[in-house]
Write a protein that holds these residues in place. Structure first.
Motif, PDB file in Angstrom:
ATOM      1  N   ASP A 155       4.369   5.509  -2.156  1.00 10.18           N
ATOM      2  CA  ASP A 155       3.539   6.642  -1.732  1.00 10.18           C
ATOM      3  C   ASP A 155       4.399   7.446  -0.765  1.00 10.18           C
ATOM      4  O   ASP A 155       4.787   6.940   0.282  1.00 10.18           O
ATOM      5  CB  ASP A 155       2.287   6.096  -1.025  1.00 10.18           C
ATOM      6  CG  ASP A 155       1.348   7.202  -0.561  1.00 10.18           C
ATOM      7  OD1 ASP A 155       1.606   8.381  -0.850  1.00 10.18           O
ATOM      8  OD2 ASP A 155       0.341   6.870   0.095  1.00 10.18           O
ATOM      9  N   HIS A 193      -2.015   4.081   6.383  1.00  6.90           N
ATOM     10  CA  HIS A 193      -2.857   3.111   5.671  1.00  6.90           C
ATOM     11  C   HIS A 193      -1.970   2.003   5.133  1.00  6.90           C
ATOM     12  O   HIS A 193      -0.762   2.214   4.908  1.00  6.90           O
ATOM     13  CB  HIS A 193      -3.596   3.808   4.518  1.00  6.90           C
ATOM     14  CG  HIS A 193      -2.688   4.507   3.544  1.00  6.90           C
ATOM     15  ND1 HIS A 193      -2.025   3.850   2.522  1.00  6.90           N
ATOM     16  CD2 HIS A 193      -2.306   5.810   3.437  1.00  6.90           C
ATOM     17  CE1 HIS A 193      -1.299   4.723   1.833  1.00  6.90           C
ATOM     18  NE2 HIS A 193      -1.437   5.923   2.375  1.00  6.90           N
ATOM     19  N   HIS A 250      -3.891   2.323  -1.466  1.00  3.47           N
ATOM     20  CA  HIS A 250      -4.542   2.198  -0.155  1.00  3.47           C
ATOM     21  C   HIS A 250      -5.113   0.792  -0.070  1.00  3.47           C
ATOM     22  O   HIS A 250      -5.922   0.406  -0.910  1.00  3.47           O
ATOM     23  CB  HIS A 250      -5.706   3.191  -0.001  1.00  3.47           C
ATOM     24  CG  HIS A 250      -5.235   4.607   0.171  1.00  3.47           C
ATOM     25  ND1 HIS A 250      -6.106   5.651   0.377  1.00  3.47           N
ATOM     26  CD2 HIS A 250      -3.995   5.157   0.190  1.00  3.47           C
ATOM     27  CE1 HIS A 250      -5.420   6.776   0.503  1.00  3.47           C
ATOM     28  NE2 HIS A 250      -4.131   6.501   0.383  1.00  3.47           N
ATOM     29  N   SER A 270       1.728   3.352   5.745  1.00  3.41           N
ATOM     30  CA  SER A 270       2.298   4.695   5.667  1.00  3.41           C
ATOM     31  C   SER A 270       2.375   5.277   7.078  1.00  3.41           C
ATOM     32  O   SER A 270       1.653   4.853   7.977  1.00  3.41           O
ATOM     33  CB  SER A 270       1.456   5.596   4.762  1.00  3.41           C
ATOM     34  OG  SER A 270       0.186   5.842   5.327  1.00  3.41           O
ATOM     35  N   GLU A 283       2.182   9.056   8.138  1.00  4.82           N
ATOM     36  CA  GLU A 283       2.012  10.352   7.485  1.00  4.82           C
ATOM     37  C   GLU A 283       1.257  11.405   8.284  1.00  4.82           C
ATOM     38  O   GLU A 283       0.193  11.855   7.893  1.00  4.82           O
ATOM     39  CB  GLU A 283       1.348  10.185   6.117  1.00  4.82           C
ATOM     40  CG  GLU A 283       0.075   9.363   6.089  1.00  4.82           C
ATOM     41  CD  GLU A 283      -0.530   9.303   4.666  1.00  4.82           C
ATOM     42  OE1 GLU A 283      -0.659  10.366   4.050  1.00  4.82           O
ATOM     43  OE2 GLU A 283      -0.863   8.210   4.206  1.00  4.82           O
ATOM     44  N   GLU A 295       5.469  11.966   4.883  1.00  8.72           N
ATOM     45  CA  GLU A 295       4.957  10.602   4.711  1.00  8.72           C
ATOM     46  C   GLU A 295       6.025   9.651   4.205  1.00  8.72           C
ATOM     47  O   GLU A 295       6.620   9.858   3.159  1.00  8.72           O
ATOM     48  CB  GLU A 295       3.791  10.587   3.720  1.00  8.72           C
ATOM     49  CG  GLU A 295       3.312   9.166   3.412  1.00  8.72           C
ATOM     50  CD  GLU A 295       2.184   9.095   2.390  1.00  8.72           C
ATOM     51  OE1 GLU A 295       2.069  10.028   1.568  1.00  8.72           O
ATOM     52  OE2 GLU A 295       1.442   8.101   2.415  1.00  8.72           O
TER      53      GLU A 295
HETATM   54 MN    MN Z   1      -0.472   7.896   1.736  1.00  8.98          MN
END
Ligand code: MN
Length: 482
Positions: A286, A349, A358, A382, A384, A398
């Protein structure tokens, strides 16, 4: 209380009201379920069962009922595709002491699944139809002398089957924490997945920069091009969520996802925010980068720089072991707050290992997270922060980071101190930075990070014959100075 005061009460029903008005509702997906080999999972089912049993004994729980699909996929080292982007399958698991029962649609129960479970757990498991969970549970709890442990998010249809209320325990399941703290195989897999993902992103951004003025590239066609580059990577399975490919004002819509009705061209006139991720058999990614292919405004650059400073402040923070992520959130906002700006989302997250993009139970947010057990080494989150100017532009930077030991010179109360290690290795677009706003330490951090991108992603691009992407990587990672 308010319902009662108004003369109403909630009554459980077993009929699905939606189905009454939707008679031709498509059936629940039942796609193939595949074993995840030990070279990716790192821990056999038998070991996971032992660890769960130890926690159950501690709490005098006879049964642990797993209802969250990612918890089941993690426990059984199985993956599916019943839900888009999340490699899970519809199922329940009842964990007993030294055995377990998997409830699965019979069409998904293949010889391969049975063989996998036998080889990783021995012959201590049963497989029952998905639809029989309620009956089996009722039967099991008839003469029980211990707790039945459910997650707090388990559905009422199941928890209400436990006859004596003092036998029902609802608490975060031990799977949640075990899944969040990655084992050594998962840790190296997460790093490897992010290196491959970085290669795909370098290919995409290099291609965009080269072609943005030559051919018509839109938010949607850009996202498909990125998917093509991800598909070239080893063990890639699919996107980990719908790509947020957003131009100018669309970038200010935090959960924007382009479609034919909203699609616009990517040009040299505005910021381009791209938040995307992949599912690889060795890990989930991500990452968000914000780029500009023309000339950004001074305000865009100032905002980008403030977001960047917060991102670095969090990435380099040193903090005591086991503190909740909530304590760290303000670090990422400090430089925005200084000028009266902010962003309306959390800062970090958890993320699964070839699981949901997530995942809990920890997180980094201005909102306290009740179930956060505190940060510990081996967790992946993360980082971000962002800034969104309604109707104009959006900025987000991120990375996925790993919680690692910091080993500072002292160790107050022997608590142990932690920091974050880089996992995502994609250039951070120095063109958008106001260098004068950066401290020497921030410049040093960025140059070191960029050197890592070159050293680790460079050879992979070389090996894949991606000459232009490698040139883009080296151009974007040139050391900066005041
Ligand atoms: Mn994310």
């Amino acid at each position: 209380m308010q319902l009662e005061a108004a003369g109403h009460k909630l009554v459980p029903i077993s009929t699905n009201l939606i189905e009454l008005i939707w008679p031709d509702r498509p059936g629940r997906p039942a796609n193939p379920v595949d074993p995840l080999p030990l070279k990716f999972s790192g821990k056999p089912v038998k070991d996971k069962l032992e660890a769960l049993n130890a926690q159950m004994k501690d709490k005098n729980a006879k049964y642990l009922i797993l209802t969250a699909l990612d918890e089941i996929a993690w426990f059984l080292n199985l993956r599916g595709s019943d839900i888009d982007y999340n490699p899970v399958f519809f199922s329940y698991v009842i964990v007993s002491l030294n055995s377990f029962t998997l409830f699965l649609n019979p069409v998904q129960v293949t010889a391969e699944v049975k063989q996998h479970l036998s080889s990783e757990a021995g012959d201590i498991f049963k497989i029952e139809p998905y639809s029989s969970i309620e009956d089996k549970l009722k039967e099991l709890v008839k003469n029980i002398d211990g707790y039945v442990w459910f997650s707090e998010s388990a559905n009422y249809a199941l928890t209400s089957l436990i006859p004596r209320k003092n036998l029902l325990m609802t608490d975060i399941t031990p799977v949640q924490l075990m899944k969040a703290v990655k084992n050594p195989v998962e840790i190296s897999g997460m790093h490897n997945a992010h290196i491959k993902d970085a290669a795909a992103l370098c290919c995409y951004f290099a291609w965009l920069e080269k072609n943005v003025e030559k051919i018509k590239i839109t938010e949607v066609s850009g996202a498909s091009k990125l998917l093509e580059f991800r598909k070239m990577q080893v063990d890639f399975v699919g996107d980990s969520f719908p790509t947020i490919s957003s131009v100018g004002p669309h970038g200010a819509i935090i959960h924007y996802c382009p479609d034919e009705t909203t699609d616009v061209q990517i040009t040299t006139d505005s910021l381009y925010l791209c938040d995307s991720g992949g599912q690889y058999k060795d890990g989930t990614t991500d990452v968000t980068r914000t780029l500009h292919f023309g000339t950004p405004t001074d305000f865009e650059k100032e905002c980008y720089t403030r977001v960047f400073k917060g991102h670095v402040k969090l990435a380099t923070a040193i903090f005591p072991s086991k503190i909740k992520g909530n304590y760290l959130d303000s670090f990422a906002r400090e430089y925005l707050w200084q000028v009266g700006l902010d962003y309306a989302h959390g800062t970090g997250h958890g993320i699964g290992s070839y699981l949901n993009v997530h995942e809990g139970p920890m997180g980094i947010s201005w909102r306290p997270i009740q179930e956060d057990p505190g940060l510990e080494a081996g967790m992946f989150l993360s980082n971000e922060p962002g800034y969104y100017q309604d109707g104009q532009f959006g900025i987000r930077i991120e990375d996925i980071v790993e919680v690692v030991d910091a080993s500072p010179p002292h160790n107050f109360n022997s608590r142990g101190f932690l920091t974050f290690g880089a996992v995502t290795l994609v250039p951070k677009i120095t063109k958008l930075l106001v260098i004068d706003m950066l401290t020497d330490a921030e410049i040093e951090y960025l140059n070191k990070y960029h050197q890592e991108c070159r050293d680790i992603v460079g050879p992979l691009l070389e090996q894949q014959g991606q000459k232009e992407a490698k040139e883009w990587l080296f151009k974007e990672t040139k050391p900066i100075s005041k």
